[in-house]
Design an enzyme around this catalytic site. Structure first.
Site, PDB file in Angstrom:
ATOM      1  N   HIS B  82       0.833  -1.201   0.000  1.00 55.43           N
ATOM      2  CA  HIS B  82       0.000   0.000   0.000  1.00 55.43           C
ATOM      3  C   HIS B  82       0.873   1.259   0.000  1.00 55.43           C
ATOM      4  CE1 HIS B  82      -3.215   2.744   1.004  1.00 55.43           C
ATOM      5  NE2 HIS B  82      -4.084   1.757   0.856  1.00 55.43           N
ATOM      6  N   GLY B 163       5.286  22.118  10.215  1.00 57.52           N
ATOM      7  CA  GLY B 163       6.579  21.503  10.489  1.00 57.52           C
ATOM      8  C   GLY B 163       7.635  21.884   9.457  1.00 57.52           C
ATOM      9  N   PRO B 169      13.243  11.139  10.795  1.00 63.21           N
ATOM     10  CA  PRO B 169      14.191  10.107  10.344  1.00 63.21           C
ATOM     11  C   PRO B 169      13.622   8.678  10.322  1.00 63.21           C
ATOM     12  CG  PRO B 169      14.825  11.013  12.488  1.00 63.21           C
ATOM     13  CD  PRO B 169      13.774  11.909  11.925  1.00 63.21           C
ATOM     14  N   THR B 170      12.627   8.388  11.171  1.00 59.86           N
ATOM     15  CA  THR B 170      12.036   7.039  11.143  1.00 59.86           C
ATOM     16  C   THR B 170      10.520   7.061  10.880  1.00 59.86           C
ATOM     17  OG1 THR B 170      11.745   7.107  13.551  1.00 59.86           O
ATOM     18  CG2 THR B 170      13.751   6.050  12.709  1.00 59.86           C
ATOM     19  N   ALA B 171       9.851   8.146  11.284  1.00 63.98           N
ATOM     20  CA  ALA B 171       8.386   8.177  11.174  1.00 63.98           C
ATOM     21  C   ALA B 171       7.902   8.842   9.891  1.00 63.98           C
ATOM     22  CB  ALA B 171       7.769   8.869  12.389  1.00 63.98           C
ATOM     23  N   GLY B 172       8.810   9.447   9.120  1.00 61.62           N
ATOM     24  CA  GLY B 172       8.421  10.027   7.833  1.00 61.62           C
ATOM     25  C   GLY B 172       7.532  11.252   7.970  1.00 61.62           C
TER      26      GLY B 172
END
Lengths: 297, 297
Positions: B82, B163, B169-172
């Site tokens: 997805h 923002g 860096p990990t959560a996009g």
């Protein structure tokens, strides 16, 4: 979603606000019960309390309110226009959702036993809870009212269903039962001829060969110069709204008259709206749990 | 009765049950919120969570779940069929009762600000909350997915609404918005000729000149040997159920075909049923507070 009954006790006090407040407080105090309406009438000297709740919670609220009424209301002093036999005159239970009429009859029996056993008030069962046909109709059960029942209660045909055949000295007797939810429903016609409304009313009234659970009259709404069929739907499961609406529409057409609108007066159970949508949209396999809001109770 | 919104956040995790449980636990913990459904798909590696609640409670639940997802999901490791741009991929708010679309847009803005400010995740606003037409459609906002957006985010036309123009860096990134409740609705025909269903579908589809809020296709239901018009009602206020049903009935008659039934798949807001009953019974002055169960929330 949870089991839900409505309970509409009638108390023989419509004039002293502090007494009415003390009785309704007993309802509010019970968890799982929601007080919907309190309607007091001074000339009737009577208060109608409407609440809903889980069946056992509703029974507890009804018992506590009845106990409070028996403390605060003295039938020896009571006067009012409305017929009554006791401080708590009548307590009907009404199925609303996930509850059968049989469960409401059972609830009425349990409450009747408790009122008779713990409060020494004789109890009569009526409507769907009646144990004989002679006690189905409330006016038959209430015949002679408080004053007359004081002596009549000892005759074999007037023995209470629960408790001794003796009136409580101040609280009298109480009638407990189960009945269907009543929907007050009006259908407005594009005519000012009230006779057409009367003829249409006759076509849907049980007594004239119409629908079994339909009481209807033709009336004139003067401020709109409009004839109206005013209806009590006494069992919307047995005779659904849409069927009555469609029949009125069809009968009106025979007089060249249109239905210009309809009105639901007061409350309507969700199920009656679900049934309406199911009929007109020809819904297959619809479950009322699909109604989003039903998942929030 | 109270203000009620639905919220359907999608998380980029459909394989690790303990991660899914930790995220949904954040929703369950918030008072005033009811978790309705959790749907995980391993090949999509994605979980769709559905809950309803009072607007501020729903916002808090969405924020807490998003914060938990940003702790437990590393987009650098994520693979699935997805499309997605972040650990919490998309969060739509949907008005259910006593709430306007404008309030849901406001809620999306508040949540977007919090996610950007407190979690350092850039936020894009979409659908009714979009600030430019280019961001209304989710696929447009998600173009390039997580991997592509890492560099594209610094280009002027892809700057986030809240923002810094820099992926977490990990959560996009996360897409937040407001949209109408979608009703999945099928209408079944008395024919096995799927071409008739396709022609009828074209008569109600927006893209073919039909109803603005109607997506429709003609399909064959093999096990019933029956053609069906399958419909997404993307705004039942703008295009009501009854109008689509009546149009399908009328278009079907042109082919000598009848509507044999219809189906609501999944949830439907009470208001859509009230609207249906209002139309067919020609109700005057009906207020949904007259629905008995509405007084219990």
């Amino acid at each position: 979603m949870s089991k839900l009954v409505e309970c509409v006790p009638n108390f023989s006090e419509g004039r002293r606000p502090e007494v009415i407040a003390a009785i309704t407080e007993e309802v509010k105090k019970v968890a799982g019960v929601t007080l919907l309406n309190v309607n007091s009438d001074a000339s009737h000297n009577r208060t109608v309390v409407t609440f809903v709740g889980e069946p056992q919670a509703a029974k507890l609220a009804a018992f506590n309110a009845c106990a409070k009424a028996s403390e605060l209301i003295d039938m020896e002093q009571h006067q009012g226009e409305h017929p009554r036999v006791g401080a708590t005159d009548v307590i009907p239970f009404i199925p609303v959702s996930e509850v059968t009429m049989e469960e409401c009859v059972q609830l009425a029996n349990e409450l009747g036993q408790e009122i008779a056993g713990k409060l020494n008030i004789p109890v009569y069962l009526y409507e769907a809870a009646a144990k004989t046909p002679a006690r189905v109709k409330l006016p038959d059960v209430r015949k002679g009212e408080y004053e007359g029942l004081k002596t009549a209660i000892s005759s074999p045909e007037r023995q209470p269903d629960y408790g001794l055949a003796q009136m409580h000295p101040t609280a009298g007797a109480t009638v407990v039962g189960a009945r269907q939810f009543l929907i007050a429903y009006n259908i407005n016609l594009s005519t000012s001829d009230v006779n057409i409304a009367k003829k249409i009313a006759n076509s849907i009234r049980e007594v004239k060969g119409g629908y079994k659970y339909c009481r209807a009259m033709g009336v004139m709404i003067e401020d709109r110069n409009m004839a109206q069929v005013t209806i009590n739907m006494v069992d919307y499961n047995g005779t659904p709204l849409h069927r009555v609406f469609e029949t009125v529409k069809s009968e009106a057409a025979r007089y060249g008259v249109n239905v210009i609108g309809s009105e639901i007066v007061g409350m309507v159970p969700l199920q009656a709206l679900v049934d309406t949508a199911e009929f007109y949209l020809r819904l297959e396999g619809f479950d009322r749990k699909q109604v989003l809001e039903e998942n929030l109770r």
